[in-house]
Design an enzyme around this catalytic site. Structure first.
Site, PDB file in Angstrom:
ATOM      1  CE  LYS A  34       8.910  -1.809 -12.116  1.00  0.00           C
ATOM      2  NZ  LYS A  34       7.444  -1.685 -11.836  1.00  0.00           N
ATOM      3  CG  ASN A  65      -3.128   3.791 -11.495  1.00  0.00           C
ATOM      4  OD1 ASN A  65      -3.516   3.535 -10.358  1.00  0.00           O
ATOM      5  ND2 ASN A  65      -1.962   4.396 -11.719  1.00  0.00           N
ATOM      6  N   PRO A  92       9.298  10.868 -14.002  1.00  0.00           N
ATOM      7  CG  PRO A  92       9.570  12.018 -11.993  1.00  0.00           C
ATOM      8  CD  PRO A  92       8.850  12.083 -13.300  1.00  0.00           C
ATOM      9  CG  ASP A  93      11.519   4.227 -12.891  1.00  0.00           C
ATOM     10  OD1 ASP A  93      11.465   3.900 -11.679  1.00  0.00           O
ATOM     11  OD2 ASP A  93      11.308   3.427 -13.815  1.00  0.00           O
ATOM     12  CB  ILE A  94       9.723   7.144  -7.765  1.00  0.00           C
ATOM     13  CG1 ILE A  94       8.966   8.381  -8.269  1.00  0.00           C
ATOM     14  CG2 ILE A  94      10.075   7.295  -6.285  1.00  0.00           C
ATOM     15  CD1 ILE A  94       7.601   8.569  -7.652  1.00  0.00           C
ATOM     16  CB  VAL A  95      11.287   2.137  -7.721  1.00  0.00           C
ATOM     17  CG1 VAL A  95      11.226   1.624  -9.146  1.00  0.00           C
ATOM     18  CG2 VAL A  95      11.822   1.061  -6.780  1.00  0.00           C
ATOM     19  CE  LYS A 109      11.881   0.505 -13.645  1.00  0.00           C
ATOM     20  NZ  LYS A 109      10.534   0.952 -13.213  1.00  0.00           N
ATOM     21  CE  LYS A 163     -15.914  20.213 -19.212  1.00  0.00           C
ATOM     22  NZ  LYS A 163     -17.326  20.156 -18.765  1.00  0.00           N
ATOM     23  CG  PHE A 208       4.843  -3.578  -5.428  1.00  0.00           C
ATOM     24  CD1 PHE A 208       3.697  -4.347  -5.277  1.00  0.00           C
ATOM     25  CD2 PHE A 208       5.657  -3.369  -4.320  1.00  0.00           C
ATOM     26  CE1 PHE A 208       3.369  -4.882  -4.042  1.00  0.00           C
ATOM     27  CE2 PHE A 208       5.341  -3.893  -3.089  1.00  0.00           C
ATOM     28  CZ  PHE A 208       4.187  -4.658  -2.949  1.00  0.00           C
TER      29      PHE A 208
END
Length: 408
Positions: free
Chosen positions: A338, A210, A305-308, A342, A289, A324
């Protein structure tokens, strides 16, 4: 400002229109109890006369490296030894470049190289000059050597442009200096921050990522360090630099970031998940490639994995957890969902996809939410936004800690 009482401050003034603020700065430093001496560059004298500084400081003004009267007693060495702190305000782009590269071709740069005192710069320049890669590289090099920066501020400039580059107002500079000699709000705390993007490999030459530069997370690290915290940064691929004293672990993928966070999260008091972590990764990575053969290519993605969320769900030693949320629409609704889903202590949400904000920008604005509370941080440089957010996090962290202790 009792923290500055009897401090020996050498105020350096370089050439720039912001030099008109420096006599007021000298006056305010004296009102705060500091002893002030002035060193001016040749260009600075084109904006403000030395006599003005002599009047407000009550001391002779130093302008020349090879002044026969002063150098008979090695005047520049005496000044360098006298100073407890060297404050250069304004600090021009040219001065920052010369200091970063070790030049000693005038009195002020020589003093900075000869002193063992703290050096603090208050940058002032055109917004394009501040954003230029050369200036940012010089800034990073100086900060890595322990030089502190106060500002620059965001706003209208003498050239008619608007953006980051204004010198902080004298009162803000005095307040910033006082913080250097005062116990920080997060003294004794350990703060972990994730920053930057992750890269999820498709084959040896392609990846999913991103537009995050990591700048917001790195500014948060600098702001947290200034409050006295021990700071750990888990960084995805980024060209940003960190000041000396901040612990940095570099990773590439979301899985690597997750594993590194969990490895070092023990004993952390505050966790700030500022990284733009990829939600998905390719299910398989081609060892070679991928050649262009078909008109379409289908990739199967799997969840990262969702770290936070994993940090917020820790049973033992759970830190105060801040997430964030980068949103393109319905910001408050999505951010609050969110935060609740979480089980975060706080979430900082910002708009993306809008000119001048978030990705690919030096400025940002945040909407910060916690249980029963909300505050807006107006658009400003990412450094200023980071300082404001760290203040809010510190307040909520201490309030939560106090409530937990009183209830136990």
């Amino acid at each position: 400002m009792p923290a500055l009482t009897a401090r020996h401050i050498l105020l350096g003034v370089t050439g720039g229109i912001a030099a008109y603020k420096s006599p007021d700065l000298a006056r305010r430093l004296r009102e705060a109890g500091a002893e002030v001496r002035i060193a001016m560059t040749r260009a600075a004298k084109e904006f403000v006369r030395p006599l003005t500084f002599q009047a407000v400081s009550g001391k002779p003004v130093h302008c020349d490296l090879l002044d026969p009267a002063a150098e008979a007693a090695m005047g520049h060495i005496e000044l360098a030894r006298w100073a407890e702190l060297v404050l250069v305000a304004p600090a021009s782009a040219n001065f920052m470049a010369r200091l970063a590269h070790g030049h000693a071709d005038d009195l002020l740069t020589t003093l900075c190289l000869a002193t063992r005192a703290r050096i603090v710069l208050a940058p002032a320049m055109n917004q394009a000059m501040w954003a230029h890669a050369a200036t940012q590289a010089n800034r990073a090099q100086l900060e890595a050597r322990g030089v502190r920066l106060l500002g620059p501020d965001w706003g209208d400039q003498a050239c008619g442009e608007v953006g980051p580059g204004r010198m902080l107002e004298p009162a803000a500079i005095v307040a910033g200096l006082s913080e250097l000699y005062s116990p920080g709000a997060l003294q004794g705390c350990t703060v972990m921050i994730t920053a930057g993007p992750t890269r999820e490999a498709i084959d040896p030459v392609r990846f999913i990522s991103n537009r995050s530069s990591g700048k917001m997370g790195f500014e948060l690290a600098a702001a947290a360090q200034k409050t006295g915290a021990r700071v750990i940064v888990i960084a995805g691929p980024s060209g940003e630099f960190l000041a000396a004293g901040i612990e940095r672990w570099d990773v590439e993928t979301a899985q690597q970031m997750y594993e590194t966070v969990m490895q070092h999260i023990e004993d952390c008091d505050i966790f700030i998940g500022a990284a733009a972590v990829a939600d998905y990764r390719p299910a398989t990575r081609s060892a070679e490639k991928i050649k262009k053969k078909e008109t379409a290519l289908t990739l199967r993605l799997v969840r990262n994995p969702d770290i936070v969320q994993a940090v917020a769900a820790l049973d033992q030693g759970r830190p105060f957890t801040v997430g964030f949320a980068a949103e393109t629409h319905r910001l408050k609704e999505h951010a609050e969902h969110k935060r609740c889903h979480k089980q975060l202590d706080m979430i900082a949400a910002n708009w993306v996809g809008r000119p001048g904000l978030g990705f690919d920008s030096t400025s940002n604005a945040l909407e910060v939410f916690w249980e029963g509370g909300h505050v807006s941080i107006a658009q400003a440089t990412k450094a200023q936004v980071a300082r404001h957010l760290i203040e809010i996090i510190s307040e909520r962290y201490h309030a939560q800690s106090s409530a937990a202790h009183s209830g136990s």
